[in-house]
Design an enzyme around this catalytic site. Structure first.
Site, mmCIF file in Angstrom:
data_model
loop_
_atom_site.group_PDB
_atom_site.id
_atom_site.type_symbol
_atom_site.label_atom_id
_atom_site.label_comp_id
_atom_site.label_asym_id
_atom_site.label_seq_id
_atom_site.Cartn_x
_atom_site.Cartn_y
_atom_site.Cartn_z
ATOM 1 N N LYS A 22 59.484 25.717 22.107
ATOM 2 C CA LYS A 22 60.926 25.624 21.865
ATOM 3 C C LYS A 22 61.704 26.376 22.945
ATOM 4 O O LYS A 22 62.671 25.850 23.506
ATOM 5 C CB LYS A 22 61.259 26.244 20.491
ATOM 6 C CG LYS A 22 62.735 26.500 20.282
ATOM 7 C CD LYS A 22 63.036 27.127 18.946
ATOM 8 C CE LYS A 22 62.888 28.621 18.855
ATOM 9 N NZ LYS A 22 64.020 29.421 19.333
ATOM 10 N N ASN A 23 61.265 27.603 23.255
ATOM 11 C CA ASN A 23 62.057 28.455 24.147
ATOM 12 C C ASN A 23 61.930 28.069 25.619
ATOM 13 O O ASN A 23 62.600 28.642 26.470
ATOM 14 C CB ASN A 23 61.700 29.929 23.926
ATOM 15 C CG ASN A 23 62.241 30.411 22.578
ATOM 16 O OD1 ASN A 23 63.024 29.706 21.929
ATOM 17 N ND2 ASN A 23 61.813 31.582 22.159
ATOM 18 N N CYS A 126 69.934 33.550 15.277
ATOM 19 C CA CYS A 126 69.294 34.370 14.247
ATOM 20 C C CYS A 126 69.961 35.747 14.185
ATOM 21 O O CYS A 126 70.285 36.330 15.224
ATOM 22 C CB CYS A 126 67.816 34.572 14.572
ATOM 23 S SG CYS A 126 66.782 33.152 14.206
ATOM 24 N N ARG A 131 73.141 41.180 19.779
ATOM 25 C CA ARG A 131 72.930 40.171 20.816
ATOM 26 C C ARG A 131 74.194 39.870 21.646
ATOM 27 O O ARG A 131 74.758 38.779 21.592
ATOM 28 C CB ARG A 131 72.353 38.892 20.206
ATOM 29 C CG ARG A 131 71.082 39.160 19.428
ATOM 30 C CD ARG A 131 70.461 37.918 18.859
ATOM 31 N NE ARG A 131 69.616 37.241 19.815
ATOM 32 C CZ ARG A 131 69.021 36.076 19.583
ATOM 33 N NH1 ARG A 131 69.196 35.465 18.437
ATOM 34 N NH2 ARG A 131 68.250 35.514 20.470
ATOM 35 N N ASP A 317 58.776 38.147 19.307
ATOM 36 C CA ASP A 317 58.711 36.951 18.452
ATOM 37 C C ASP A 317 57.392 36.849 17.677
ATOM 38 O O ASP A 317 57.220 35.925 16.882
ATOM 39 C CB ASP A 317 58.911 35.682 19.301
ATOM 40 C CG ASP A 317 60.349 35.523 19.767
ATOM 41 O OD1 ASP A 317 61.222 36.246 19.264
ATOM 42 O OD2 ASP A 317 60.599 34.679 20.649
ATOM 43 N N ARG A 409 63.756 25.155 12.563
ATOM 44 C CA ARG A 409 64.349 25.375 13.882
ATOM 45 C C ARG A 409 63.265 25.529 14.943
ATOM 46 O O ARG A 409 63.505 25.209 16.112
ATOM 47 C CB ARG A 409 65.189 26.659 13.871
ATOM 48 C CG ARG A 409 66.399 26.573 12.994
ATOM 49 C CD ARG A 409 67.225 27.816 13.115
ATOM 50 N NE ARG A 409 67.605 28.036 14.512
ATOM 51 C CZ ARG A 409 68.287 29.083 14.942
ATOM 52 N NH1 ARG A 409 68.676 30.005 14.091
ATOM 53 N NH2 ARG A 409 68.582 29.205 16.214
HETATM 54 C C1 EPZ Z 1 65.059 34.934 23.930
HETATM 55 O O1 EPZ Z 1 66.296 35.305 23.355
HETATM 56 C C2 EPZ Z 1 64.362 34.077 22.901
HETATM 57 N N1 EPZ Z 1 65.179 32.889 22.632
HETATM 58 C C3 EPZ Z 1 64.138 34.882 21.631
HETATM 59 O O2 EPZ Z 1 63.425 34.081 20.717
HETATM 60 C C4 EPZ Z 1 63.314 36.120 21.986
HETATM 61 O O3 EPZ Z 1 63.173 36.913 20.826
HETATM 62 C C5 EPZ Z 1 63.992 36.923 23.080
HETATM 63 O O4 EPZ Z 1 64.254 36.060 24.228
HETATM 64 C C6 EPZ Z 1 63.173 38.103 23.566
HETATM 65 O O5 EPZ Z 1 61.931 37.651 24.016
HETATM 66 C C7 EPZ Z 1 65.040 31.820 23.410
HETATM 67 O O6 EPZ Z 1 64.318 31.793 24.388
HETATM 68 C C8 EPZ Z 1 65.812 30.607 23.028
HETATM 69 P P1 EPZ Z 1 67.217 38.505 25.471
HETATM 70 P P2 EPZ Z 1 67.448 35.967 24.228
HETATM 71 O O7 EPZ Z 1 68.493 38.189 26.144
HETATM 72 O O8 EPZ Z 1 67.425 35.383 25.579
HETATM 73 C C9 EPZ Z 1 69.926 42.360 24.824
HETATM 74 C C10 EPZ Z 1 63.075 32.988 18.668
HETATM 75 O O9 EPZ Z 1 62.769 33.387 17.523
HETATM 76 N N2 EPZ Z 1 70.990 41.704 25.586
HETATM 77 O O10 EPZ Z 1 65.987 38.630 26.291
HETATM 78 O O11 EPZ Z 1 68.678 35.884 23.422
HETATM 79 C C11 EPZ Z 1 69.651 41.696 23.477
HETATM 80 O O12 EPZ Z 1 70.601 42.079 22.511
HETATM 81 C C12 EPZ Z 1 64.108 33.718 19.487
HETATM 82 O O13 EPZ Z 1 62.579 31.973 19.198
HETATM 83 C C13 EPZ Z 1 72.095 42.430 25.931
HETATM 84 O O14 EPZ Z 1 72.211 43.617 25.622
HETATM 85 O O15 EPZ Z 1 66.947 37.470 24.282
HETATM 86 C C14 EPZ Z 1 68.254 42.171 23.193
HETATM 87 O O16 EPZ Z 1 68.290 43.464 22.665
HETATM 88 C C15 EPZ Z 1 64.750 34.836 18.733
HETATM 89 N N3 EPZ Z 1 73.097 41.803 26.619
HETATM 90 C C16 EPZ Z 1 67.625 42.214 24.586
HETATM 91 O O17 EPZ Z 1 68.719 42.240 25.521
HETATM 92 C C17 EPZ Z 1 73.010 40.498 26.999
HETATM 93 O O18 EPZ Z 1 73.951 39.997 27.628
HETATM 94 C C18 EPZ Z 1 66.726 41.039 24.939
HETATM 95 O O19 EPZ Z 1 67.419 39.836 24.629
HETATM 96 C C19 EPZ Z 1 71.852 39.774 26.657
HETATM 97 C C20 EPZ Z 1 70.852 40.405 25.956
#
Ligand code: EPZ
Length: 430
Positions: A22-23, A126, A131, A317, A409
């Site tokens: 998916k991701n 989610c 986020r 995840d 999802r």
């Molecule tokens: C991706 O989400 C995945 N989603 C998530 O999978 C996964 O948990 C996550 O990466 C971490 O591996 C998809 O690929 C569609 P991040 P993403 O930006 O990109 C903070 C699932 O269940 N952050 O790497 O949203 C954020 O709050 C989902 O399939 C900021 O602070 O995750 C988090 O603490 C859930 N500012 C950390 O970084 C920003 O602008 C990592 O988030 C962006 C992120």
């Protein structure tokens, strides 16, 4: 509302085909916005999130066709799809479409790069933490975009001639911000260097897709990506990688039920940290030519500590599923969640099975119990939901998992894949 009913106690035995990730599929679909030519994706999983993103892309003017599966493939294999963005019809991604899925926010990069403007609703997804999107805005501003927030929308404009390459040094690793800035930089003038980039296999899948489309990217798979902008990208055919989170989830399900399962198409190198942890907890893992075999023969589950980290570390995840496994270990283990601040919503639900878990800030302490007992539980987010399903498979008696739309999802044909391997599991409608 649909529910899943499970009668626990059956070992899993047989073969489970792993779907396309998916991701990876979601950002690959978004990459189609970067070219006027068709982008063909193989092995796309049929998931609610994929369908939701189709609606968003169609709103931007993308023609989408589903061609079915490759000849000779299993009916559980993914589909071949074409995404054709001949023109960008609309540069707004509205709240109604974006609010349910965070990844839809990522369209901002390609829209800005190709159409030089974008108006994208702040995202949903989610409820696992606040986020924010600060890293995306930081990166896009570095490429010269002007950005304002207007009534819940991020309104971004590129300079007159388009985005301009720059060094983007992320203060924190973000999967979504890396995808977005990498895609935006492919059509920028000059060179972009992304420092502290995410290295997840899904990033590599997208980077290789962009290269197949004519982008110039070096450092793929490392912490530093260098992108030399080109004036346009062209079509390509690219395969979605197998889902490493689905792989890890079924590995933990087999470990929990004490079974023997071949995870077909699995790529062990995409989840080595999780496999190392499973190995330490007493699970036998054997890479085979067409996948990964997972076995637990009579031996107990050993308590094992884990800390979630960006790739190549243990993935957040898989944290909920691993916690489910540890509820049956022969001792006490600690789990530290370092990526999201609110990703322990499964703890209260696992407690309904009789699990013994204490949470203190980022750390969950799990003391194994000899037997989980079936319960009525409620899914709260995608990965939390599946942790309840695998707990139900191992629990004594009947379990009902309510609110399973989260599962749809991200897990394709979950009940079917599990019941083929001997699980007593069914979807109950209404
Ligand atoms: C991706 O989400 C995945 N989603 C998530 O999978 C996964 O948990 C996550 O990466 C971490 O591996 C998809 O690929 C569609 P991040 P993403 O930006 O990109 C903070 C699932 O269940 N952050 O790497 O949203 C954020 O709050 C989902 O399939 C900021 O602070 O995750 C988090 O603490 C859930 N500012 C950390 O970084 C920003 O602008 C990592 O988030 C962006 C992120």
């Amino acid at each position: 509302m649909d529910r899943i009913r499970i009668v626990g106690g059956n070992q899993l035995r047989g073969e489970i085909p792993i779907s396309g990730a998916k991701n990876a599929a979601l950002p690959l679909m978004i990459a189609s916005l970067l070219t006027k030519d068709p982008l063909v994706l193989e092995n796309v999983p049929r998931l609610a999130d994929v369908k939701q993103l189709e609606r968003i892309l169609e709103n931007h003017g993308v023609d989408i066709a589903v061609h079915g599966r490759r000849p000779g493939s299993d009916r559980m294999d993914g589909q071949r799809m074409t995404f054709h963005a001949a023109d960008i019809a609309d540069t707004t991604a509205p709240y109604e479409l974006v609010s349910t899925m965070r990844a839809s926010f990522w369209v901002i990069g390609p829209l800005l790069a190709r159409a030089h403007e974008a108006r994208v609703s702040l995202p949903g997804g989610c409820a696992i933490g606040t986020r924010p999107v600060d890293l995306f805005l930081f990166g896009l501003k570095a490429l010269g975009a002007e950005i304002e927030i207007d009534e819940g929308y991020v309104v971004a404009r590129a300079p007159a001639g388009g985005l301009v390459g720059a060094t983007v040094s992320f203060p924190k690793v973000s999967v979504g911000a890396t995808h977005t800035i990498m895609m935006a930089a492919t059509l920028a003038h000059g060179t972009t260097v992304i420092e502290n980039a995410a290295q997840e296999p899904e990033i590599t899948n997208v980077a290789e897709c962009l290269v197949a489309m004519g982008a110039r990217i070096s450092g793929i798979g490392t912490r530093t990506l260098t992108i030399e902008g080109v004036s346009e990208l062209h079509g390509a055919t690219v395969e979605v990688i197998p889902d490493r989170i689905e792989t890890g989830t079924f590995a933990m399900a087999a470990a929990m039920t004490g079974g023997d399962v071949l995870l077909r198409n699995a790529r062990p190198e995409h989840l080595q940290a999780a496999l190392d942890v499973l190995g330490r907890s007493g699970v036998h893992l054997t890479p085979e030519a067409n996948g990964l075999r997972v076995r637990r023969n009579g031996n107990g589950i050993l308590p094992t500590d884990v800390e979630t980290q960006p790739f190549p570390g243990f993935p957040t995840d898989l944290q909920a599923q691993f916690m489910a496994l540890m509820t049956m270990s022969q001792g006490t283990s600690t789990i530290r969640e370092t990526i999201f601040e609110n990703r322990y919503m499964h703890v209260a639900e696992l407690a309904r099975f009789g699990a013994d878990i204490r949470v203190d800030g980022q750390v969950a302490t799990v003391t194994g119990v000899s037997q989980l007992k079936g319960a009525q539980v409620m899914a709260t987010d995608l990965r939390a939901s599946v942790s309840l399903v695998i707990a139900g498979l191992a629990a004594k008696g009947e379990t009902t998992v309510n609110r399973i739309y989260h599962l749809d999802r991200g897990f394709e044909r979950l009940e079917e894949k599990l019941s083929r391997c001997g699980a007593d599991i069914e979807r109950v409608s209404g």
